[in-house]
Every structure is written in C-alpha cells, then in structure tokens.
Design a protein around this motif. Structure first.
Motif, PDB file in Angstrom:
ATOM      1  N   GLU A 124       0.848  -1.196   0.000  1.00  0.00           N
ATOM      2  CA  GLU A 124       0.000   0.000   0.000  1.00  0.00           C
ATOM      3  C   GLU A 124       0.885   1.249   0.000  1.00  0.00           C
ATOM      4  OE1 GLU A 124      -3.135   2.061   3.059  1.00  0.00           O
ATOM      5  OE2 GLU A 124      -3.340  -0.083   2.687  1.00  0.00           O
ATOM      6  N   PRO A 125       0.526   2.248  -0.799  1.00  0.00           N
ATOM      7  CA  PRO A 125       1.331   3.479  -0.826  1.00  0.00           C
ATOM      8  C   PRO A 125       1.455   4.105   0.562  1.00  0.00           C
ATOM      9  CG  PRO A 125      -0.217   3.450  -2.647  1.00  0.00           C
ATOM     10  CD  PRO A 125      -0.569   2.289  -1.770  1.00  0.00           C
ATOM     11  N   VAL A 126       2.613   4.724   0.804  1.00  0.00           N
ATOM     12  CA  VAL A 126       2.915   5.335   2.095  1.00  0.00           C
ATOM     13  C   VAL A 126       2.745   6.849   1.973  1.00  0.00           C
ATOM     14  CG1 VAL A 126       4.711   5.679   3.833  1.00  0.00           C
ATOM     15  CG2 VAL A 126       4.573   3.511   2.590  1.00  0.00           C
ATOM     16  N   ARG A 127       1.985   7.435   2.915  1.00  0.00           N
ATOM     17  CA  ARG A 127       1.792   8.882   2.869  1.00  0.00           C
ATOM     18  C   ARG A 127       3.065   9.589   3.314  1.00  0.00           C
ATOM     19  NH1 ARG A 127      -2.165  10.829   6.888  1.00  0.00           N
ATOM     20  NH2 ARG A 127      -0.363  11.504   8.052  1.00  0.00           N
ATOM     21  N   MET A 128       3.521  10.540   2.474  1.00  0.00           N
ATOM     22  CA  MET A 128       4.736  11.291   2.761  1.00  0.00           C
ATOM     23  C   MET A 128       4.444  12.749   3.092  1.00  0.00           C
ATOM     24  SD  MET A 128       6.822   8.836   2.383  1.00  0.00           S
ATOM     25  CE  MET A 128       8.397   9.615   2.489  1.00  0.00           C
ATOM     26  N   PHE A 129       3.251  13.224   2.718  1.00  0.00           N
ATOM     27  CA  PHE A 129       2.899  14.633   2.930  1.00  0.00           C
ATOM     28  C   PHE A 129       1.400  14.749   3.150  1.00  0.00           C
ATOM     29  CE2 PHE A 129       1.244  18.611   1.256  1.00  0.00           C
ATOM     30  CZ  PHE A 129       2.033  19.559   1.867  1.00  0.00           C
ATOM     31  N   LYS A 130       1.027  15.635   4.071  1.00  0.00           N
ATOM     32  CA  LYS A 130      -0.381  15.960   4.291  1.00  0.00           C
ATOM     33  C   LYS A 130      -0.439  17.453   4.578  1.00  0.00           C
ATOM     34  CE  LYS A 130      -4.397  14.792   7.083  1.00  0.00           C
ATOM     35  NZ  LYS A 130      -4.904  13.963   8.176  1.00  0.00           N
ATOM     36  N   GLY A 131      -1.248  18.168   3.807  1.00  0.00           N
ATOM     37  CA  GLY A 131      -1.308  19.606   4.002  1.00  0.00           C
ATOM     38  C   GLY A 131      -2.405  20.243   3.188  1.00  0.00           C
ATOM     39  N   LEU A 132      -2.180  21.502   2.810  1.00  0.00           N
ATOM     40  CA  LEU A 132      -3.181  22.297   2.101  1.00  0.00           C
ATOM     41  C   LEU A 132      -2.580  22.885   0.831  1.00  0.00           C
ATOM     42  CD1 LEU A 132      -4.554  24.309   5.151  1.00  0.00           C
ATOM     43  CD2 LEU A 132      -5.619  22.341   4.077  1.00  0.00           C
ATOM     44  N   LEU A 133      -3.452  23.129  -0.121  1.00  0.00           N
ATOM     45  CA  LEU A 133      -3.066  23.807  -1.350  1.00  0.00           C
ATOM     46  C   LEU A 133      -3.228  25.302  -1.125  1.00  0.00           C
ATOM     47  CD1 LEU A 133      -2.279  23.841  -4.310  1.00  0.00           C
ATOM     48  CD2 LEU A 133      -4.626  23.301  -4.889  1.00  0.00           C
ATOM     49  N   ASN A 134      -2.134  26.038  -1.170  1.00  0.00           N
ATOM     50  CA  ASN A 134      -2.154  27.460  -0.869  1.00  0.00           C
ATOM     51  C   ASN A 134      -2.433  28.299  -2.116  1.00  0.00           C
ATOM     52  OD1 ASN A 134      -1.892  29.535   1.064  1.00  0.00           O
ATOM     53  ND2 ASN A 134       0.168  29.977   0.335  1.00  0.00           N
ATOM     54  N   GLU A 135      -1.801  27.972  -3.223  1.00  0.00           N
ATOM     55  CA  GLU A 135      -1.968  28.698  -4.477  1.00  0.00           C
ATOM     56  C   GLU A 135      -1.867  27.719  -5.630  1.00  0.00           C
ATOM     57  OE1 GLU A 135       0.319  32.466  -4.967  1.00  0.00           O
ATOM     58  OE2 GLU A 135       1.261  31.809  -3.099  1.00  0.00           O
ATOM     59  N   ALA A 136      -2.425  28.116  -6.791  1.00  0.00           N
ATOM     60  CA  ALA A 136      -2.313  27.299  -8.000  1.00  0.00           C
ATOM     61  C   ALA A 136      -2.162  28.200  -9.219  1.00  0.00           C
ATOM     62  CB  ALA A 136      -3.524  26.383  -8.142  1.00  0.00           C
ATOM     63  N   PRO A 137      -1.054  28.949  -9.317  1.00  0.00           N
ATOM     64  CA  PRO A 137      -0.882  29.842 -10.467  1.00  0.00           C
ATOM     65  C   PRO A 137      -0.590  29.067 -11.745  1.00  0.00           C
ATOM     66  CG  PRO A 137       1.072  29.870  -9.109  1.00  0.00           C
ATOM     67  CD  PRO A 137       0.055  29.019  -8.386  1.00  0.00           C
ATOM     68  N   GLU A 138      -1.148  29.566 -12.852  1.00  0.00           N
ATOM     69  CA  GLU A 138      -0.896  28.976 -14.160  1.00  0.00           C
ATOM     70  C   GLU A 138       0.083  29.866 -14.912  1.00  0.00           C
ATOM     71  OE1 GLU A 138      -4.432  26.766 -16.132  1.00  0.00           O
ATOM     72  OE2 GLU A 138      -5.263  28.542 -15.166  1.00  0.00           O
ATOM     73  N   GLU A 139       1.080  29.262 -15.518  1.00  0.00           N
ATOM     74  CA  GLU A 139       2.046  29.995 -16.329  1.00  0.00           C
ATOM     75  C   GLU A 139       1.948  29.492 -17.757  1.00  0.00           C
ATOM     76  OE1 GLU A 139       6.000  29.917 -14.808  1.00  0.00           O
ATOM     77  OE2 GLU A 139       5.361  30.299 -12.745  1.00  0.00           O
ATOM     78  N   LEU A 140       1.444  30.349 -18.635  1.00  0.00           N
ATOM     79  CA  LEU A 140       1.329  29.991 -20.044  1.00  0.00           C
ATOM     80  C   LEU A 140       2.528  30.546 -20.784  1.00  0.00           C
ATOM     81  CD1 LEU A 140      -2.476  30.667 -20.558  1.00  0.00           C
ATOM     82  CD2 LEU A 140      -1.337  28.497 -20.104  1.00  0.00           C
ATOM     83  N   GLY A 141       3.276  29.643 -21.404  1.00  0.00           N
ATOM     84  CA  GLY A 141       4.482  30.048 -22.111  1.00  0.00           C
ATOM     85  C   GLY A 141       4.182  30.643 -23.478  1.00  0.00           C
ATOM     86  N   ARG A 142       5.198  31.205 -24.099  1.00  0.00           N
ATOM     87  CA  ARG A 142       5.058  31.734 -25.456  1.00  0.00           C
ATOM     88  C   ARG A 142       4.835  30.588 -26.431  1.00  0.00           C
ATOM     89  NH1 ARG A 142      10.295  35.630 -25.734  1.00  0.00           N
ATOM     90  NH2 ARG A 142       9.989  36.631 -23.724  1.00  0.00           N
ATOM     91  N   LYS A 143       4.581  30.937 -27.661  1.00  0.00           N
ATOM     92  CA  LYS A 143       4.400  29.923 -28.695  1.00  0.00           C
ATOM     93  C   LYS A 143       5.660  29.066 -28.784  1.00  0.00           C
ATOM     94  CE  LYS A 143       3.108  29.390 -33.492  1.00  0.00           C
ATOM     95  NZ  LYS A 143       2.771  30.071 -34.745  1.00  0.00           N
ATOM     96  N   GLY A 144       5.484  27.779 -28.633  1.00  0.00           N
ATOM     97  CA  GLY A 144       6.608  26.856 -28.642  1.00  0.00           C
ATOM     98  C   GLY A 144       7.295  26.716 -27.295  1.00  0.00           C
TER      99      GLY A 144
END
Length: 197
Positions: A124-144
């Motif tokens: 069974e997988p072992v939990r290594m981290f438990k917490g909260l999501l603080n931010e979720a910024p998206e970074e859209l790159g230039r063409k290519g």
C-alpha cells in the motif's frame, strides 16, 4: 518513521534497483455545488487505481511531467512549502483549476513502491505529505514554450499559526478584563474622517 512492507524490504535486499511512483491526491470543493470532490494524479503513464486506507482511489496518469520535490520528514512545528508542477492543458488539471476551488484544498502525497519486474504495487502506498493547497498559479508560455500549473503546498503545521478568534472580539476581551478597551472601536474606526491641514 514508516514501516517498510516485507515485499518492499525483500526487493531492497536484492539490490537490483527500486521503482517508486508519486501519487498526488486533492480534495477540493466543487465551485457550483460546494460539495467536496476528489482528483488524483500520479507519475505513471496511464490511469490506475490504488488501494489506500481501505479506499480505492483513481489516479490520472501524468507521466514524468509531474515535478515533485523531495519531501523532508522532520519532527517539529515548522511550516514547510512545496511546489508541485503539473501540465496545464490536460482535461484533469483544467477540472481541478476551473471546476473545483483549489485554494485551501486538502492534499496528500503518497509514495508507491512498484515491483521492478512486473510494475505492480508491492505494498500500500505510504503517505509522505499531508497539508493544504495554498496557491495554484498557471504559467502559459510563449508559442513553442513551456506552460505549467504550479501547486504551492503548505504542511498541516500551518493551522497552528492561525490566531484565536477569541482575541479579536471586543466583547470577549472585556469579558476577561472589563477594563480592556483595546478593540472597542475597531468596527467603526475605518469610517472616521479626519481633518488635515
């Protein structure tokens, strides 16, 4: 310290190598209904189900594009921050960002040891981290260029840094000490007009 399953220990003793995948599990509110929703990602190539804590969870395969830093396991009350990168253009990541409310979502990161011959989970997988999501910024790159969604995670120790609401009320302060008038005018102070000059 986590207990190592006998099958995992046997593979480690053989010294032929190891294979472990990272599982990312998020519990967030649905923006429309307010009900909690779950979504999972893992570093494998295809969608797969894992048994964790007696519950079967479905994880969407994102391959090596998930970038998870090493998890530091230490005792203490230090709030740790981790940045996990996800591919921004997959349907599952769009669901997380647009249909769910990612801020303050509960997050778990598990490590799943796999058999190096068959690719099946050894334990069974072992939990290594438990917490909260603080931010979720998206970074859209230039063409290519490269685009990514970065999840900024904080450990559960952050809840210990929040102030008690009992110390923010004038009535509560006066109940403890009738002479305490420190927050008596806090509700109206922002509306006062002062004369200048």
């Amino acid at each position: 310290m986590p207990t190592i399953a006998p099958a995992v220990q046997q593979q480690l003793d053989e010294r032929r190598g190891t294979d472990a995948q990272v599982l990312l599990w998020i519990i967030a509110k649905n923006r429309d209904t307010g009900a909690p929703e779950t979504i999972g990602f893992w570093t494998g190539d295809d969608h797969q189900e894992f048994l964790i804590g007696g519950e079967i969870r479905t994880y969407f395969g994102a391959g090596n594009v998930i970038d998870v830093p090493p998890i530091i396991a230490k005792t203490g009350f230090q709030v740790r921050h981790y940045r996990v990168s996800l591919p921004p253009l997959t349907d599952e990541v769009k669901t997380l960002i647009r249909q769910f409310e990612p801020r303050q979502a509960k997050v778990e990161i598990h490590s799943c040891p796999l058999d190096i011959d068959s690719g099946n989970p050894l334990a069974e997988p072992v939990r290594m981290f438990k917490g909260l999501l603080n931010e979720a910024p998206e970074e859209l790159g230039r063409k290519g260029g490269e685009s990514r969604t970065e999840l900024v995670l904080v450990t559960s120790a952050r809840s210990l840094t929040l102030g008690l609401p009992l110390k923010r009320s004038s009535a509560e302060l006066q109940r403890r000490n009738p002479a305490d008038r420190g927050r008596e005018i806090v509700d109206t102070a922002g509306e006062w007009r002062g004369r200048w000059g």
